[in-house]
Design an enzyme around this catalytic site. Sequence first.
Site, PDB file in Angstrom:
ATOM      1  N   SER A   1      16.043  -0.074  -1.859  1.00 43.23           N
ATOM      2  CA  SER A   1      15.384  -0.534  -3.078  1.00 43.23           C
ATOM      3  C   SER A   1      16.429  -0.610  -4.190  1.00 43.23           C
ATOM      4  O   SER A   1      17.222   0.317  -4.357  1.00 43.23           O
ATOM      5  CB  SER A   1      14.286   0.434  -3.507  1.00 43.23           C
ATOM      6  OG  SER A   1      13.915   0.136  -4.844  1.00 43.23           O
TER       7      SER A   1
ATOM      8  N   LYS B   1      15.903   0.527   6.606  1.00 43.14           N
ATOM      9  CA  LYS B   1      15.650  -0.748   5.930  1.00 43.14           C
ATOM     10  C   LYS B   1      16.800  -1.062   4.996  1.00 43.14           C
ATOM     11  O   LYS B   1      17.123  -0.257   4.117  1.00 43.14           O
ATOM     12  CB  LYS B   1      14.333  -0.677   5.149  1.00 43.14           C
ATOM     13  CG  LYS B   1      13.968  -2.005   4.464  1.00 43.14           C
ATOM     14  CD  LYS B   1      12.527  -2.012   4.031  1.00 43.14           C
ATOM     15  CE  LYS B   1      12.151  -3.291   3.304  1.00 43.14           C
ATOM     16  NZ  LYS B   1      10.729  -3.309   2.929  1.00 43.14           N
TER      17      LYS B   1
ATOM     18  N   ASP C   1       0.857  -1.181   0.000  1.00 46.88           N
ATOM     19  CA  ASP C   1       0.000   0.000   0.000  1.00 46.88           C
ATOM     20  C   ASP C   1       0.897   1.237   0.000  1.00 46.88           C
ATOM     21  O   ASP C   1       1.140   1.851   1.025  1.00 46.88           O
ATOM     22  CB  ASP C   1      -0.916  -0.033   1.238  1.00 46.88           C
ATOM     23  CG  ASP C   1      -1.909   1.120   1.247  1.00 46.88           C
ATOM     24  OD1 ASP C   1      -1.985   1.858   0.236  1.00 46.88           O
ATOM     25  OD2 ASP C   1      -2.601   1.290   2.269  1.00 46.88           O
TER      26      ASP C   1
ATOM     27  N   ASN D   1      15.165  -5.840   2.365  1.00 47.14           N
ATOM     28  CA  ASN D   1      14.457  -5.535   1.133  1.00 47.14           C
ATOM     29  C   ASN D   1      14.659  -6.705   0.145  1.00 47.14           C
ATOM     30  O   ASN D   1      15.089  -7.784   0.529  1.00 47.14           O
ATOM     31  CB  ASN D   1      15.013  -4.217   0.562  1.00 47.14           C
ATOM     32  CG  ASN D   1      13.953  -3.408  -0.147  1.00 47.14           C
ATOM     33  OD1 ASN D   1      13.228  -3.952  -0.989  1.00 47.14           O
ATOM     34  ND2 ASN D   1      13.832  -2.134   0.172  1.00 47.14           N
TER      35      ASN D   1
ATOM     36  N   ASN E   1      10.251  -7.349  -8.941  1.00 45.86           N
ATOM     37  CA  ASN E   1       9.613  -6.071  -9.276  1.00 45.86           C
ATOM     38  C   ASN E   1      10.672  -5.020  -9.551  1.00 45.86           C
ATOM     39  O   ASN E   1      11.755  -5.041  -8.973  1.00 45.86           O
ATOM     40  CB  ASN E   1       8.654  -5.630  -8.160  1.00 45.86           C
ATOM     41  CG  ASN E   1       9.334  -4.778  -7.109  1.00 45.86           C
ATOM     42  OD1 ASN E   1       9.503  -3.566  -7.285  1.00 45.86           O
ATOM     43  ND2 ASN E   1       9.765  -5.407  -6.023  1.00 45.86           N
TER      44      ASN E   1
ATOM     45  N   PHE F   1       9.581   3.036  -7.064  1.00 51.01           N
ATOM     46  CA  PHE F   1       8.909   4.013  -6.195  1.00 51.01           C
ATOM     47  C   PHE F   1       7.810   4.779  -6.941  1.00 51.01           C
ATOM     48  O   PHE F   1       7.730   6.010  -6.876  1.00 51.01           O
ATOM     49  CB  PHE F   1       9.907   5.040  -5.610  1.00 51.01           C
ATOM     50  CG  PHE F   1      10.858   4.503  -4.568  1.00 51.01           C
ATOM     51  CD1 PHE F   1      10.663   3.266  -3.973  1.00 51.01           C
ATOM     52  CD2 PHE F   1      11.944   5.266  -4.158  1.00 51.01           C
ATOM     53  CE1 PHE F   1      11.540   2.788  -3.000  1.00 51.01           C
ATOM     54  CE2 PHE F   1      12.824   4.798  -3.190  1.00 51.01           C
ATOM     55  CZ  PHE F   1      12.625   3.563  -2.620  1.00 51.01           C
TER      56      PHE F   1
ATOM     57  N   ASN G   1      15.713  -0.445  -7.260  1.00 47.76           N
ATOM     58  CA  ASN G   1      15.110   0.108  -8.471  1.00 47.76           C
ATOM     59  C   ASN G   1      15.208   1.627  -8.601  1.00 47.76           C
ATOM     60  O   ASN G   1      14.611   2.213  -9.486  1.00 47.76           O
ATOM     61  CB  ASN G   1      13.642  -0.325  -8.544  1.00 47.76           C
ATOM     62  CG  ASN G   1      13.521  -1.840  -8.553  1.00 47.76           C
ATOM     63  OD1 ASN G   1      14.258  -2.512  -9.269  1.00 47.76           O
ATOM     64  ND2 ASN G   1      12.629  -2.373  -7.738  1.00 47.76           N
ATOM     65  N   THR G   2      15.943   2.261  -7.692  1.00 46.70           N
ATOM     66  CA  THR G   2      16.236   3.687  -7.811  1.00 46.70           C
ATOM     67  C   THR G   2      17.750   3.790  -7.883  1.00 46.70           C
ATOM     68  O   THR G   2      18.443   3.387  -6.940  1.00 46.70           O
ATOM     69  CB  THR G   2      15.680   4.461  -6.581  1.00 46.70           C
ATOM     70  OG1 THR G   2      14.253   4.362  -6.602  1.00 46.70           O
ATOM     71  CG2 THR G   2      16.083   5.925  -6.611  1.00 46.70           C
TER      72      THR G   2
HETATM   73  C1  LIG Z   1       5.926  -5.536  -5.693  1.00 47.31           C
HETATM   74  C2  LIG Z   1       6.769  -5.131  -4.526  1.00 47.31           C
HETATM   75  C3  LIG Z   1       6.880  -3.790  -4.181  1.00 47.31           C
HETATM   76  C4  LIG Z   1       7.681  -3.405  -3.092  1.00 47.31           C
HETATM   77  N1  LIG Z   1       7.755  -2.082  -2.766  1.00 47.31           N
HETATM   78  C5  LIG Z   1       8.479  -1.715  -1.672  1.00 47.31           C
HETATM   79  C6  LIG Z   1       8.552  -0.356  -1.281  1.00 47.31           C
HETATM   80  O1  LIG Z   1       7.917   0.531  -1.865  1.00 47.31           O
HETATM   81  N2  LIG Z   1       9.316  -0.051  -0.198  1.00 47.31           N
HETATM   82  C7  LIG Z   1      10.004  -0.985   0.520  1.00 47.31           C
HETATM   83  O2  LIG Z   1      10.682  -0.656   1.502  1.00 47.31           O
HETATM   84  N3  LIG Z   1       9.963  -2.290   0.160  1.00 47.31           N
HETATM   85  C8  LIG Z   1       9.210  -2.662  -0.902  1.00 47.31           C
HETATM   86  N4  LIG Z   1       9.156  -3.987  -1.255  1.00 47.31           N
HETATM   87  C9  LIG Z   1       9.951  -4.956  -0.491  1.00 47.31           C
HETATM   88  C10 LIG Z   1       9.144  -5.674   0.590  1.00 47.31           C
HETATM   89  O3  LIG Z   1       8.638  -4.761   1.554  1.00 47.31           O
HETATM   90  C11 LIG Z   1      10.007  -6.742   1.310  1.00 47.31           C
HETATM   91  O4  LIG Z   1      11.056  -6.094   1.994  1.00 47.31           O
HETATM   92  C12 LIG Z   1      10.622  -7.748   0.343  1.00 47.31           C
HETATM   93  O5  LIG Z   1       9.716  -8.054  -0.708  1.00 47.31           O
HETATM   94  C13 LIG Z   1      10.991  -9.054   1.037  1.00 47.31           C
HETATM   95  O6  LIG Z   1       9.871  -9.613   1.696  1.00 47.31           O
HETATM   96  P1  LIG Z   1       8.934 -10.760   1.035  1.00 47.31           P
HETATM   97  O7  LIG Z   1       9.842 -11.876   0.605  1.00 47.31           O
HETATM   98  O8  LIG Z   1       7.994 -11.147   2.143  1.00 47.31           O
HETATM   99  O9  LIG Z   1       8.236 -10.133  -0.110  1.00 47.31           O
HETATM  100  C14 LIG Z   1       8.369  -4.389  -2.336  1.00 47.31           C
HETATM  101  C15 LIG Z   1       8.249  -5.738  -2.687  1.00 47.31           C
HETATM  102  C16 LIG Z   1       7.464  -6.119  -3.755  1.00 47.31           C
HETATM  103  C17 LIG Z   1       7.358  -7.587  -4.106  1.00 47.31           C
END
Ligand SMILES: Cc1cc2nc3c(=O)[nH]c(=O)nc-3n(C[C@H](O)[C@H](O)[C@H](O)COP(=O)(O)O)c2cc1C
Length: 330
Positions: free
Chosen positions: A163, A205, A53, A234, A99, A103, A165-166
Amino acid sequence: MADPETAHGLALEGLRLGYGAGVSHLLCKSRSLPVTVMGLKFPNPVGMAAGMDKNGDYIDALGSLGFGFIEVGTVTPRPQPGNPKPRIFRLEKANAMINRLGFNNKGVDHLVQQVKKHRYKGILGINIGKNFDTPNDKAADDYLICLEKVYPYADYITINISSPNTRGLRDLQDTEQLNTLLAALNSKRLELAGEFNKRVPLLVKVAPDLEEGQIPGMAEVIVRNEFDGLIATNTTISRDAVKGLRHADEPGGLSGTPVKARANHVLKEFRSHLPDAVALIGTGGITEGEDAAEKIRLGADLVQFYTGFVYKGPDLVDDCLEAIEAQRSV
Ligand SMILES: Cc1cc2nc3c(=O)[nH]c(=O)nc-3n(C[C@H](O)[C@H](O)[C@H](O)COP(=O)(O)O)c2cc1C
């Protein structure tokens, strides 16, 4: 079948409709497992990770699913569209996703509007970042803008410097840059704490792809700048665990089961270099209850997931709580 990003949007809209109709809570069995971490009382230690979200549009709906806490964001000072689509890929055989959203978000002012009107009573974390076109030597300004705007509404605030991706974002994890950034944020927090008469915990993070030698120095910087916690981790840029699978070569961050081993290693290392007073949130690769219990054993105070929710749905919250509770009673 809809592409994963469209499916994601539809699922959240469905959840919101269910919440509006008063039935979304039927998806969750509520289990009370209270913990106090960073001075905050969490109804239970299982949270929704950042990114699900990004704009705070679904706080009440997600809040009805039994999570002990919800982290919204990452949000940046100005709205930005993120990378071109498609930018989310499912690697179902590996319980994984890649992904490269970059951002995409509606900006911090929109998020603040949403947060102001939510009714969810649980713990709310707000995750902040920098715009893609802000150079690293100005990154602190972006984080400070976001910190100031979200401060009155957040139970805790996460500084996202991990992240993939930035471009260049992860360089902010280098000890010297990290120290400059965290020092600026901590001194702003001191000011805001006086103004709002509350000290909001700050967390950082981190990525799972840290060099072995980086962790002790980062831990020292976190303590020196009075940060309250760390989220490990992350997504990963490594593809070792998914070689040969469809979509494995898509650029971006890999999440789910393939990130678990690295995330757990980083979690364990930080636990051994940080005092107990600094909280740890274990994130990465939780797709069943035992994964959450394992992170608690490795030193996490709280856990979060994202990808596991996509594959398993809200039942995963209670599966984690059950496993954590069972582990506590042995
Ligand atoms: C589609 C997607 C979008 C994400 N966007 C963010 C983000 O905006 N900010 C962030 O700190 N982590 C983001 N994450 C990372 C997750 O919060 C988490 O740290 C990471 O996916 C590892 O946990 P998981 O294996 O349970 O997904 C994103 C992950 C996914 C899959």
